[in-house]
Design a protein around this motif. Structure first.
Motif, mmCIF file in Angstrom:
data_model
loop_
_atom_site.group_PDB
_atom_site.id
_atom_site.type_symbol
_atom_site.label_atom_id
_atom_site.label_comp_id
_atom_site.label_asym_id
_atom_site.label_seq_id
_atom_site.Cartn_x
_atom_site.Cartn_y
_atom_site.Cartn_z
ATOM 1 N N UNK A 1 0.827 -1.222 0.028
ATOM 2 C CA UNK A 1 -0.034 -0.247 -0.173
ATOM 3 C C UNK A 1 0.692 1.344 0.096
ATOM 4 N N UNK A 2 0.312 2.375 -0.546
ATOM 5 C CA UNK A 2 0.830 3.599 -0.208
ATOM 6 C C UNK A 2 0.126 4.337 0.773
ATOM 7 N N UNK A 3 0.881 5.316 1.601
ATOM 8 C CA UNK A 3 0.030 5.966 2.664
ATOM 9 C C UNK A 3 -1.124 6.701 1.808
ATOM 10 N N UNK A 4 -0.926 7.113 0.768
ATOM 11 C CA UNK A 4 -2.394 7.655 0.152
ATOM 12 C C UNK A 4 -3.511 6.720 0.055
ATOM 13 N N UNK A 5 -3.247 5.460 0.130
ATOM 14 C CA UNK A 5 -4.263 4.492 -0.072
ATOM 15 C C UNK A 5 -5.131 4.240 1.158
ATOM 16 N N UNK A 6 -4.555 4.781 2.259
ATOM 17 C CA UNK A 6 -5.355 4.725 3.486
ATOM 18 C C UNK A 6 -6.560 5.705 3.506
ATOM 19 N N UNK B 1 -31.259 7.861 8.509
ATOM 20 C CA UNK B 1 -30.893 7.771 7.180
ATOM 21 C C UNK B 1 -30.558 9.124 6.607
ATOM 22 N N UNK B 2 -31.233 10.271 7.335
ATOM 23 C CA UNK B 2 -30.655 11.456 6.815
ATOM 24 C C UNK B 2 -29.292 11.907 7.371
ATOM 25 N N UNK B 3 -28.870 11.356 8.457
ATOM 26 C CA UNK B 3 -27.636 11.763 8.735
ATOM 27 C C UNK B 3 -26.543 10.987 8.087
ATOM 28 N N UNK B 4 -26.885 9.550 7.867
ATOM 29 C CA UNK B 4 -26.126 8.815 6.840
ATOM 30 C C UNK B 4 -25.895 9.433 5.879
ATOM 31 N N UNK B 5 -26.895 9.899 4.937
ATOM 32 C CA UNK B 5 -26.632 10.597 3.579
ATOM 33 C C UNK B 5 -25.663 12.008 3.715
ATOM 34 N N UNK B 6 -25.686 12.643 4.911
ATOM 35 C CA UNK B 6 -24.755 13.703 4.864
ATOM 36 C C UNK B 6 -23.428 13.233 4.889
ATOM 37 N N UNK B 7 -23.150 12.195 5.517
ATOM 38 C CA UNK B 7 -21.936 11.635 5.554
ATOM 39 C C UNK B 7 -21.232 11.154 4.198
ATOM 40 N N UNK B 8 -20.000 11.715 3.984
ATOM 41 C CA UNK B 8 -19.539 11.330 2.754
ATOM 42 C C UNK B 8 -18.259 10.406 2.957
ATOM 43 N N UNK B 9 -18.655 8.739 2.986
ATOM 44 C CA UNK B 9 -17.700 7.923 3.419
ATOM 45 C C UNK B 9 -16.806 7.615 2.229
ATOM 46 N N UNK B 10 -15.484 7.650 2.488
ATOM 47 C CA UNK B 10 -14.489 7.236 1.646
ATOM 48 C C UNK B 10 -14.599 5.753 1.212
ATOM 49 N N UNK B 11 -15.790 5.233 0.895
ATOM 50 C CA UNK B 11 -15.966 3.813 0.654
ATOM 51 C C UNK B 11 -15.037 3.152 -0.550
ATOM 52 N N UNK B 12 -14.794 4.106 -1.398
ATOM 53 C CA UNK B 12 -14.218 3.756 -2.491
ATOM 54 C C UNK B 12 -12.660 3.633 -2.201
ATOM 55 N N UNK B 13 -11.937 2.633 -2.626
ATOM 56 C CA UNK B 13 -10.682 2.057 -2.157
ATOM 57 C C UNK B 13 -9.907 1.972 -3.495
ATOM 58 N N UNK C 1 -6.917 0.578 -6.416
ATOM 59 C CA UNK C 1 -6.781 -0.833 -6.943
ATOM 60 C C UNK C 1 -5.896 -1.429 -5.939
ATOM 61 N N UNK C 2 -4.796 -0.651 -5.538
ATOM 62 C CA UNK C 2 -3.709 -1.289 -4.628
ATOM 63 C C UNK C 2 -4.293 -1.766 -3.296
ATOM 64 N N UNK C 3 -5.342 -0.803 -2.749
ATOM 65 C CA UNK C 3 -6.031 -1.092 -1.577
ATOM 66 C C UNK C 3 -6.710 -2.320 -1.840
ATOM 67 N N UNK C 4 -7.548 -2.475 -2.850
ATOM 68 C CA UNK C 4 -8.417 -3.751 -3.226
ATOM 69 C C UNK C 4 -7.610 -4.721 -3.036
ATOM 70 N N UNK C 5 -6.318 -4.884 -3.650
ATOM 71 C CA UNK C 5 -5.558 -5.995 -3.744
ATOM 72 C C UNK C 5 -5.198 -6.171 -2.434
#
Length: 200
Positions: free
Chosen positions: A85-90, A162-174, A176-180
């Motif tokens: 991983x690179x530190x930017x992947x975290x 659900x309203x609170x959840x929708x306000x939160x922008x989670x960095x759920x995308x990772x 390619x190296x993080x997926x690996x």
């Protein structure tokens, strides 16, 4: 520990029922802290149900949320150190995928019995958007009526959560190296269970 031995052995003895109902057992926690024979029983129970996907039974054993988060951070740190991983992947998504519960959805409803109003170091990361229902009823007396009251509380709270959840922008995308890395981490954990359980 004797109770754990008895219960996990019972799971092994009732393999046919588990397979019939499609139950997959997951033990979350640091099972390396347990006696070797209990580790082996847990591993065998997890292995015989690993392909089931109809129902999931998550058992928190040798578990604390703090230890879970420390373990995830250590795994990620080792991934950065080893060049996986690179530190930017975290990201939040990478941390979430490195937790013991990575294969389970976050709980929608948490019921806290016995008049306690604390989480006792349980699923602290995962409870961010859970509806929490506190009741004075002790667990042995918790009935279907208490469960229905908790569900009603959840239904009343659902829109706000659900309203609170929708306000939160989670960095759920990772990346390619993080997926690996996540795939490698999950495979490493499975291999540890296989080695303990003596199976494939």
């Amino acid at each position: 520990m004797e109770l754990a031995r008895e219960k996990f052995q019972r799971i092994l003895d009732e393999k046919e029922k588990l397979m019939q109902h499609g139950v997959r057992l997951r033990v979350i926690g640091n099972i390396t802290l347990l006696p070797r024979d209990v580790q082996e029983l847990i591993a065998k129970a997890m292995l015989i149900t690993k392909d089931n996907s109809k129902t999931f039974l998550n058992v928190a054993f040798a578990y604390t949320a703090r230890e879970e988060m420390v373990n995830a951070v250590r795994s990620i740190s080792a991934g950065v150190r080893d060049g996986r991983l690179a530190s930017s992947d975290v990201s939040e998504g990478l941390i979430n995928s490195s937790l013991y519960t990575s294969e389970s959805p976050d709980p929608d409803l948490v019921i806290r019995t016995s008049g306690e109003t604390r989480f006792s170091d349980f699923l602290l990361w995962q409870l961010s958007y859970s509806c929490v229902y506190f009741t004075d009823v002790l667990w042995p007396e918790f009935s279907i009526w208490h469960l229905l009251a908790a569900i009603f509380h959840y239904q009343r709270s659902y829109t706000g959560i659900q309203d609170i959840k929708n306000l939160h922008t989670c960095e759920s995308d990772v990346s390619d190296s993080a997926s690996s890395f996540i795939a490698w981490l999950n495979q490493s954990r499975k291999e540890q269970i296989i080695a303990l359980g003596g199976g494939s």
